[in-house]
Enzyme design. Sequence first.
Site, PDB file in Angstrom:
ATOM      1  N   LYS A  71       0.845  -1.208   0.000  1.00 26.42           N
ATOM      2  CA  LYS A  71       0.000   0.000   0.000  1.00 26.42           C
ATOM      3  C   LYS A  71       0.870   1.243   0.000  1.00 26.42           C
ATOM      4  CE  LYS A  71      -3.753  -2.457   2.246  1.00 26.42           C
ATOM      5  NZ  LYS A  71      -4.312  -2.907   3.531  1.00 26.42           N
ATOM      6  N   GLN A 115      -4.128  -1.311   9.806  1.00 24.54           N
ATOM      7  CA  GLN A 115      -4.129  -2.645   9.197  1.00 24.54           C
ATOM      8  C   GLN A 115      -4.760  -3.688  10.116  1.00 24.54           C
ATOM      9  OE1 GLN A 115      -3.132  -3.412   5.966  1.00 24.54           O
ATOM     10  NE2 GLN A 115      -3.921  -5.444   6.414  1.00 24.54           N
ATOM     11  N   ASP A 138     -11.081   2.943   4.838  1.00 24.74           N
ATOM     12  CA  ASP A 138     -11.458   1.521   4.893  1.00 24.74           C
ATOM     13  C   ASP A 138     -12.985   1.376   4.905  1.00 24.74           C
ATOM     14  OD1 ASP A 138      -9.757  -0.570   4.711  1.00 24.74           O
ATOM     15  OD2 ASP A 138      -9.285  -0.715   6.848  1.00 24.74           O
TER      16      ASP A 138
END
Length: 315
Positions: A71, A115, A138
């Site tokens: 990422k 994460q 997210d």
Amino acid sequence: MTPIARALHAKLKTQNPKLKTMLIDGKAVAKQINEQTRGKVTQLNKRGITPGLAVVLVGDDPASMAYVRNKDRISQQLGFFSRKIELPETTAQSDLLKIVNQLNADAAIHGILVQSPPPPHINEQEIVLAIDPAKDVDGLHPMNVGKLAMGDPTALVPCTPLGCQRLLVESGIETAGAHVVIIGRSMLVGKPLGLLLLRKGAGGDATVTIAHSRSRNLAEITRAADILVAAIGRAEFVRAEHVKEGAVIIDVGINRVEDPATPKGYRITGDVAFEEAAPKTKAITPVPGGVGPMTVAMLMANTVTACQIQTGHFA
Ligand code: NAP
């Protein structure tokens, strides 16, 4: 297309030269979306704005470390301001919350991702709630989940379901009126994908069934699907008996299966028994090279969207 996907398709073609199955190339579509994102970054740069993405990793889980590295690399390639924050496994909940709050207040950061999964002592729900919904790239904050359920176009939508929907659209697969069966009801994949495909308009208007581990007669349900999405987390769970002739399959699963014949001692496989199911389908995503690259591309796209909303510059 990844070499593995190409090899699998070639093998199927050898077995059956008349095979009509289309392999949905997530890598190619993701590349195209990243180019569009790069174009938007250039436009924002002209106004003196650089989209900023912060990715926070707690602990040293090898798979999570690889995801975060990827990422960070792609966000840099696209011209973002990228912050990779790596914290020790022992990081306290209060310290992680402090970092999230600092990122919330940082004007250079438009997207925040912590994460998943964090170490067991971390209360993930509390962390998700602490992220500013405007920076929640997210799409897991209840504010964004609610907006998605309400059909509000300003919702930040979880990257994997967004990627699945985009793959269908870009592959010319009509969702309007189609019966989509999703196996899996997680907040990360199954539920938001169901909501997305139910939305009115392009890439939506589907009839959605969501199945899970307590669903009875699963194969009967899945055989009714025009589009079957597998988001289960069990290697090669979906067999030929689950698939209607001419269906489309989106395989979200990423499973590590021991394989002493490979240099690493394992291989990555999806939730679908590809060789068995693919010949029955009109189109199918490979693993790897299907949904995976799309998830990262949609994270980048979400960060630019978040930046545009926060700065009011949409050009
Ligand atoms: P999850 O939270 O573990 O959810 C799995 C779902 O599958 C649950 O709803 C579960 O039902 C259902 N399930 C489990 N066993 C089943 C069975 N025997 N029959 C029917 N349903 C069953 O997993 P997730 O986070 O949604 O992820 C799913 C998969 O996608 C994993 O392999 C994950 O690695 C992968 N993934 C890939 C990407 C990507 O970028 N490609 C991104 C995210 C996730 P219950 O609710 O009843 O337990």
